[in-house]
Design an enzyme around this catalytic site. Structure first.
Site, short mmCIF file in Angstrom:
data_model
loop_
_atom_site.label_atom_id
_atom_site.label_comp_id
_atom_site.label_asym_id
_atom_site.label_seq_id
_atom_site.Cartn_x
_atom_site.Cartn_y
_atom_site.Cartn_z
N ASP A 168 0.84 -1.20 0.00
CA ASP A 168 0.00 0.00 0.00
C ASP A 168 0.87 1.25 0.00
OD1 ASP A 168 -2.62 -0.93 -0.02
OD2 ASP A 168 -2.69 -1.23 2.14
N ILE A 169 1.91 1.22 0.81
CA ILE A 169 2.77 2.40 0.94
C ILE A 169 3.53 2.65 -0.36
CG2 ILE A 169 4.78 3.30 2.19
CD1 ILE A 169 3.69 1.60 4.63
#
Lengths: 415, 415
Positions: A168-169
């Protein structure tokens, strides 16, 4: 802290969870006017844990407010045709600094071609689970990367999930980068862009970029499961006599020499090399000898307190770090407080005052401003409808009455 | 695959390891002309594992070649004043599409003010270990984030390192984003930028952006160590009768309903909710009941083969994924092969033909081109000196003779 790199670029963000909101946050911290659109009452991530305690009902989410600082908030009923029309109008509003959508909500009414028919140079960036539009989240992508099968002494039969939502990051900053590239391109050549980014592609392309995919194909091998050792050189955690764990890395040859000198291991390392017929000045051979090397180093740490070890490690310029919990980090690490210009104090409505990170990048040549805290949902509904769509107060009132939009929720803690 | 977003922006990259090279790769895959400068013979990452096998000496690094595809390579003796002068000249060469440095080598001769005295609008992006310039690597930063203390059932006394260099990866895309933002800003306003990005700030600001830092400060709590469960909702791995591990996520309420329906657990979930006095339609209460929920689900998987489970999970639109190793992923996952437009076949010199990821973002409205493989070190030395610095062949010859620059190494596998 924010820097005015993109000021006054406007981004419309229709999003949930981590990847798209974190991309929006990166853009906001670099000066973009990021307007987050949510369902009236909040989207599916609005109450995500951790939450503040509250005597009745649920307290405000520390997660949502952390990911949405520095943005404006507009609340619209996304299920109504009129609400959807408003969002399309916000995305395709005229001007060189408008016309950008950031989303992970794959709804037909936010399709690129639909928006491009209203504004031909629109830039849309859509974060997906899989490239075919099917659902995937960090956890259901990560399991396929092979990492859990080798993390923490794990195996394919006993996989160990890591806790950080790393994909996600990565997706967030990749998306922010893609938006910035498309904006630059539009500025030069006038063309819009349809950008799509799948979480699973983020993970699997990383496997390519780090060499694991070619390794699997050409050498038919998977990485070994090696616990806390680092791969391809020497590094592992060690315990001090006062029970602190320390991570030591000797990746470069300079780091390796520093470690050997610090622990005064010149002679025993030479003897070990001779016995194993290895040359530890080569990182791959250090990796091969890692367990025997660790056996030599372990007693050095076991005889020293953290304080003694830290002094010697720093004196010899060894590359090391201390294991901490987040509360320990916040209380004791000098890198996480106001002496670090990345951090600032912030008062978030419904939450209170707390330390908060601004833009991670420091731009010394540019004026920086404090980040605004995450607003209550709908705080900027009227302001944005008036400013971006030039709606009058009568029309805005009608939209409120019809339940199509909503203003700021009341602070439940204020009553 | 590459897209010409930044074509013809030129980036000079003086780097090693992951963060800066991966940032350069992202820029190259979006059309920038990324010229990587290395020490003659290769920098400290040139032989990083995994390597191709070779009958004498070491084979080529699959890691280095993966991170440096799509770039040009120039080999210069970085220790000589004349070599350093060449690099400064390359960074500060005139033109609106030049004047950008990407580096993680914190040497005084690449200082921003020095370069800005030669070109006032230069953009420099320097990736550091810590913000004060001291050394840190992914492993010695990650230990301080608190994640190893809660990964895989770990504890502060028995931390579990994750294997993915997640902070390096985040740093890479954050840096690429910052460069793109600064380029856009320079295009509009003519000003350069000094960008600095510390690996430790990347990690600690992520703790802020995900709410963990405020949680530690305001609630005085650290995340619990919960093994393979996901935090804040329901999700865990389960085993099928044929020994396959499957990750299931029920974060949204739609995903939770799908899971309950798929496993036909409506009644037993209702009974469990009553017994525990919890409402699993609330994600936080699902999290509270996670162990009891997992006990209900476990037998469903244990009675089914992967094939049977997969069919039912897909039919009910459950969010799930299969645990794999990298070799398994490459052999069996339809998302990692040429049917996915993100991937392409590539022939890397000294390595051979293999699958490789292009730009992770897909830009449907733009023409894409195959990524060029990583070159041999120094392949573009003469070409770049001539093209960027307008050096004549006599001068370039003199630099070779003086050992200041070097052309392509010979392919050791060709002899």
């Amino acid at each position: 802290m924010t820097y005015p790199f993109f000021k006054p670029l406007r981004i419309i963000e229709s999003s949930a969870f981590i990847a798209a909101p974190l991309a929006g946050l990166a853009l906001a911290q670099f000066g973009a006017d990021v307007i987050r659109i949510d369902m009236i009452g909040g989207g599916i991530d609005y109450g995500r844990m951790p939450r503040m305690p509250h005597h009745e009902g649920r307290g405000r989410s520390l997660y949502w407010t952390a990911l949405n600082k520095g943005k404006r908030s507009v609340a619209i009923d996304l299920r109504t045709p009129e609400g959807r029309e408003l969002i399309q109008a916000l995305v395709t509003a005229p001007g060189p600094e408008a016309g950008v959508l950031l989303t992970n909500i794959g709804t037909p009414w936010l399709r690129h071609d639909l928006l491009a028919s209203r504004r031909s140079d629109v830039i849309t960036c859509t974060i997906q689970g899989n490239g075919d539009g099917s659902t995937a989240v960090d956890y259901t992508v990560n399991c396929a990367t092979g990492y859990p099968a080798v993390t923490g002494g794990g195996s394919p039969e006993k996989p160990v999930n890591h806790v950080l939502p790393a994909w996600d990051i990565a997706c967030a900053y990749q998306a922010a980068f893609a938006v910035a590239a498309a904006v630059d391109h539009r500025r030069r050549l006038g063309a819009g862009a349809e950008l799509k980014l799948a979480l699973s592609d983020m993970a699997f392309s990383t496997l390519s970029h780090l060499g694991l995919l070619a390794e699997a194909e050409l050498l038919q091998q998977d990485r070994p499961s090696i616990g806390n050792h680092l791969y391809g050189a020497f590094g592992r955690d060690f315990g001090t006599v006062d029970g602190i764990r320390i991570m030591v890395a000797a990746i470069s040859s300079g780091q390796w020499k520093a470690l050997v000198r610090c622990c005064d291991l010149g002679e025993s390392v030479a003897a070990l090399q001779a016995r194993m017929d290895l040359d530890f000045s080569d990182e791959a051979q250090r990796f091969e000898g890692r367990n025997a090397i660790a056996d030599l180093i372990e007693p050095w740490f076991a005889r020293r307190s953290l304080r003694e070890a830290a002094m010697a490690l720093d004196e010899h310029k060894v590359c090391w770090g201390q294991y901490r919990t987040v509360t320990d980090l916040l209380a004791n690490d000098p890198r996480v407080n106001l002496t670090n210009p990345v951090f600032e104090r912030m008062v978030t409505p419904g939450i209170g005052e707390h330390l908060s990170a601004g833009a991670t990048v420091r731009a010394s040549t540019m004026e920086r401003k404090p980040t605004k805290p995450a607003p209550w949902l709908g705080t900027h509904t009227d302001e944005v409808l008036s400013e971006v769509l030039s709606l009058g107060s009568a029309e805005i009132g009608r939209l409120h009455d019809a339940g199509v939009v909503a203003g700021p929720e009341l602070d439940p803690t204020a009553s």
